[in-house]
Design an enzyme around this catalytic site. Structure first.
Site, PDB file in Angstrom:
ATOM      1  N   SER A   1      22.040  -9.040  21.896  1.00  0.00           N
ATOM      2  CA  SER A   1      20.465  -9.356  21.991  1.00  0.00           C
ATOM      3  C   SER A   1      20.097  -7.638  22.260  1.00  0.00           C
ATOM      4  CB  SER A   1      20.356 -10.049  23.116  1.00  0.00           C
ATOM      5  OG  SER A   1      20.476  -9.355  24.198  1.00  0.00           O
ATOM      6  N   LYS A   2      18.753  -7.629  22.372  1.00  0.00           N
ATOM      7  CA  LYS A   2      18.090  -6.403  22.433  1.00  0.00           C
ATOM      8  C   LYS A   2      18.418  -5.660  23.703  1.00  0.00           C
ATOM      9  CE  LYS A   2      14.298  -5.695  19.619  1.00  0.00           C
ATOM     10  NZ  LYS A   2      13.350  -6.383  19.276  1.00  0.00           N
ATOM     11  N   ARG A   3      18.711  -6.335  24.711  1.00  0.00           N
ATOM     12  CA  ARG A   3      19.301  -5.899  26.242  1.00  0.00           C
ATOM     13  C   ARG A   3      20.543  -5.223  26.024  1.00  0.00           C
ATOM     14  NH1 ARG A   3      21.050  -9.179  30.195  1.00  0.00           N
ATOM     15  NH2 ARG A   3      21.001 -10.973  28.427  1.00  0.00           N
TER      16      ARG A   3
END
Ligand code: GLU
Length: 463
Positions: free
Chosen positions: A243-245
């Site tokens: 994910s973006k994290r």
């Protein structure tokens, strides 16, 4: 043996993230390892979602990682006539056909199949034999469907995943083009890989389910089927989809965050592939070693700490002038002034061993390029009357020594002995006066870099 030809075929519809880059990297490496050719193809037939900005990001990312290509970038939108010609041939003899089923009709079909506990699947209602005598509905723009075989299996030996076999009863008649003949991914990719004589399709395993459909199209075109290698998914540290994290960011975020391309390259190379226990290796070694046999079948896991460690290692060995060129704008962005101050490459050499990113270097180097004025409270705290005689002695000695670290260190030591002080008692006020702060690398190195003139004048202000 035929020459190996691979390709990287990103869609310019979003960002180029690490998963895309890793697919490009392995495809490139496979071609380079085998002395073959590597082609860059831009899959931009999704006209609504493709953008020029995304194409630029793809090209920039490839250039930054050093993934050079022998042909391309070839845009699919430049090949629409070619797809149309193939579609026409297939329509002419029934390998493909126009389907006039409306959206509502298809939705109703799916509902009905679900209600009966069946897997939703197009039922072939506009296949030529079923369409005979049927009125073409008004206002419905047809799509073009591929007539998938009804029986038999589609099998291939995936170079990563091994034997895979799917029954044709699991597949249905795929939409391969819209009414305006703009092809869908599964069709354009086959025509392209065929025309570009691709021998090995290396891509992410999110495409495994498309492969049997594509193989059926190759067969319908009486074309040789290339080899397939489906790379394992990249998961986040929590085992979830990236994910973006963590890592699902654009490749170009990494230069912005102060990473060196060789660090990200090395990191991506190890994502789902290994060579013994080698963790850090130059690109030449990777190309020498790389083959699909050592690509892992199981998912790879993104590990930010490992990437930071690699960046740290590559920073330590990188040429100081090169690092200085990369860090200079970062220092200026922090408000530092580079003119007339110590040579940046020498400062980089002093501070880089503790840096994990170029921003760490910039932050550590900034003290040499800031205005150097300590706030009065800091000076009052450290530059006490008790230490002033020692500062005067040091100033006098530094006025006379050869301006090099060992001589500077000797002058500091003599001053300490002479005044019966411990290092921090002298080093802190000197740092506050010269650098405007008390956190700096070793005193002799810092004084050497600031230069005699600045040091003597800063020490002079205290007396
Ligand atoms: N355009 C597809 C993608 O970006 C390419 C897949 C393939 O390599 O066939 O996922």
């Amino acid at each position: 043996m035929t020459q190996v030809r691979t390709r990287f075929a990103p869609s310019p519809t979003g960002m180029m993230h690490l998963g895309n880059a890793r697919a490009g990297l392995f495809s490139w490496a496979y071609a380079r390892h085998h002395g073959g050719q590597f082609i860059l193809r831009i899959e931009d037939t999704d006209l609504e979602r493709s953008t020029e900005a995304a194409i630029k990001v793809i090209l920039d990312s490839m250039a930054w990682l050093g993934l050079d290509y022998d042909e391309g970038p070839i845009r699919q939108t430049a090949r629409l006539d070619r797809y149309r010609a193939v579609l026409d041939e297939m329509l002419a003899d029934g390998r493909a056909y126009k389907c006039y089923a409306s959206r509502e009709e298809l939705e109703a079909l799916r509902e009905e199949q679900r209600a009966r506990g069946l897997k939703p699947r197009y039922d072939g209602r506009w296949r030529p034999e079923n369409a005979q005598g049927k009125a073409i509905p008004e206002g419905v723009k047809p799509v073009i469907r591929f007539r998938n075989p009804d029986n038999g299996d589609v099998s291939w030996t995936d170079l990563v995943k091994g034997e895979i076999s799917i029954s044709n009863t699991e597949l249905d008649d795929l939409v391969i083009a819209r009414a305006d003949f703009v092809p869908t991914y599964n069709f354009a990719v086959v025509v392209d890989d065929l025309d570009m004589a691709i021998t090995h399709v290396v891509r992410g395993d999110d495409h495994v389910n498309n492969t049997p459909r594509q193989i059926n199209i190759y067969r319908a075109l009486k074309a040789p089927v290339p080899q397939f290698a489906h790379l394992p998914t990249i998961l986040g540290p929590d085992g979830e989809k990236l994910s973006k994290r963590h890592g699902a960011v654009s490749v170009m975020q990494y230069p912005a965050d102060g990473y060196l391309p060789e660090a990200l390259f090395n990191y991506l190379a190890r994502l789902g592939w290994s060579h013994g226990d080698a963790e850090k290796f130059p690109r030449e070694k990777f190309l020498e070693w790389f083959d699909l046999a050592q690509v892992s079948r199981s998912a790879a896991q993104f590990d930010q700490a490992k990437l930071a460690w690699l960046n740290h290692e590559y920073i330590k060995e990188a040429d100081n002038d090169r690092l200085a060129g990369l860090v200079a704008p970062l220092i200026e962005a922090l408000g530092g002034k580079l003119e007339g101050a110590p040579d940046l490459a020498r400062v980089v050499a002093l501070v880089k061993d503790r840096a994990h990113t170029l921003h760490d270097i910039a932050n550590a180097a900034l003290l040499f390029y800031a205005n150097g004025k300590a706030d009065p409270a800091l000076l009052a705290q450290h530059v006490t009357d008790a230490v002033k005689p020692a500062l005067a002695t040091l100033r006098e000695k530094l006025g006379a020594v050869a301006w090099e670290k060992p001589a500077i260190a000797a002058a500091v030591k003599e001053t300490l002995t002479q005044h019966g002080l411990k290092m921090p008692q002298l080093a802190m006020p000197v740092r506050a006066l010269v650098a405007g702060q008390t956190q700096t690398p070793s005193l002799d190195a810092v004084l050497e870099l600031f230069g005699r003139e600045r040091v003597l004048s800063a020490l002079g202000t205290s007396l």
